[in-house]
Design a protein around this motif. Structure first.
Motif, PDB file in Angstrom:
ATOM      1  N   GLY A   9       0.702  -1.201   0.039  1.00 15.86           N
ATOM      2  CA  GLY A   9      -0.154  -0.039  -0.224  1.00 15.86           C
ATOM      3  C   GLY A   9       0.819   1.175   0.064  1.00 15.86           C
ATOM      4  N   GLY A  10       0.001   2.481  -0.141  1.00 15.13           N
ATOM      5  CA  GLY A  10       0.871   3.666  -0.120  1.00 15.13           C
ATOM      6  C   GLY A  10       0.144   4.652  -0.600  1.00 15.13           C
ATOM      7  N   LEU A  11       0.913   5.925  -1.002  1.00 18.34           N
ATOM      8  CA  LEU A  11       0.129   7.159  -1.607  1.00 18.34           C
ATOM      9  C   LEU A  11       0.450   7.084  -3.013  1.00 18.34           C
ATOM     10  N   VAL A  12      -0.707   7.345  -3.948  1.00 18.58           N
ATOM     11  CA  VAL A  12      -0.460   7.542  -5.397  1.00 18.58           C
ATOM     12  C   VAL A  12      -1.439   8.667  -5.591  1.00 18.58           C
ATOM     13  N   GLN A  13      -1.135   8.977  -7.043  1.00 13.20           N
ATOM     14  CA  GLN A  13      -1.923   9.963  -7.541  1.00 13.20           C
ATOM     15  C   GLN A  13      -2.974   9.129  -8.283  1.00 13.20           C
ATOM     16  N   ASN A  84      -5.098   2.509 -12.936  1.00 12.40           N
ATOM     17  CA  ASN A  84      -5.949   3.549 -12.816  1.00 12.40           C
ATOM     18  C   ASN A  84      -6.506   3.737 -11.806  1.00 12.40           C
ATOM     19  N   LEU A  85      -6.046   3.965 -10.504  1.00 12.93           N
ATOM     20  CA  LEU A  85      -6.550   4.129  -9.297  1.00 12.93           C
ATOM     21  C   LEU A  85      -7.376   5.405  -9.005  1.00 12.93           C
ATOM     22  N   LYS A  86      -8.687   5.446  -8.286  1.00 10.02           N
ATOM     23  CA  LYS A  86      -9.145   6.561  -8.178  1.00 10.02           C
ATOM     24  C   LYS A  86      -9.284   7.090  -6.925  1.00 10.02           C
ATOM     25  N   PRO A  87      -9.519   8.291  -6.606  1.00  8.57           N
ATOM     26  CA  PRO A  87      -9.675   8.515  -5.306  1.00  8.57           C
ATOM     27  C   PRO A  87     -10.772   7.876  -4.254  1.00  8.57           C
ATOM     28  N   GLU A  88     -11.800   7.446  -4.891  1.00 13.80           N
ATOM     29  CA  GLU A  88     -12.772   6.542  -4.134  1.00 13.80           C
ATOM     30  C   GLU A  88     -12.166   5.193  -3.807  1.00 13.80           C
ATOM     31  N   ASP A  89     -10.823   4.655  -4.157  1.00 14.14           N
ATOM     32  CA  ASP A  89     -10.326   3.405  -4.116  1.00 14.14           C
ATOM     33  C   ASP A  89      -9.668   3.434  -2.624  1.00 14.14           C
TER      34      ASP A  89
END
Length: 112
Positions: A9-13, A84-89
């Motif tokens: 896990g982590g922080l991603v845009q 294609n990660l989204k903020p709602e993920d």
């Protein structure tokens, strides 16, 4: 006793990718499915994906086409490739084998 540890896990845009891993120790019957769920504070844990021993994949509708679940039985590893990660993920992601054992979770944060 089965022990599961998630990582990756982590922080991603937004639009980025992460690959979560689930390392298992102990005896895991090959018949058990492997799955991932996620939880946001204040909300119920939500099913994300599962992979049966027969190779049947199931996904939450919101992640279909973006997430891919896989497992390596010999290494006792499970994976969740998230594209294609989204903020709602954004959530804490948990892995499970057979809904009998769960890890402690790994935080995924997607910034907009």
């Amino acid at each position: 006793q089965v022990h599961l540890v998630e990582s990756g896990g982590g922080l991603v845009q937004s639009g980025g990718s992460l690959r979560l891993s689930c390392a298992a120790s102990g005896s895991i019957p090959s018949s058990w499915f492997m799955g991932w769920s996620r939880q946001v504070p204040g909300k119920q844990r939500e099913f994300v994906a599962s992979l049966s021993s027969l190779g049947i994949e199931s996904y939450l509708e919101a992640v279909k086409g973006r997430f891919t679940i896989s497992r390596d039985n010999e290494k006792k590893m499970g994976y969740l490739q998230m594209n294609n990660l989204k903020p709602e993920d954004t959530a804490v992601y948990f892995c499970t084998y057979g809904n009998r054992y769960w890890g402690q979770g790994t935080q995924v944060t997607v910034s907009s």
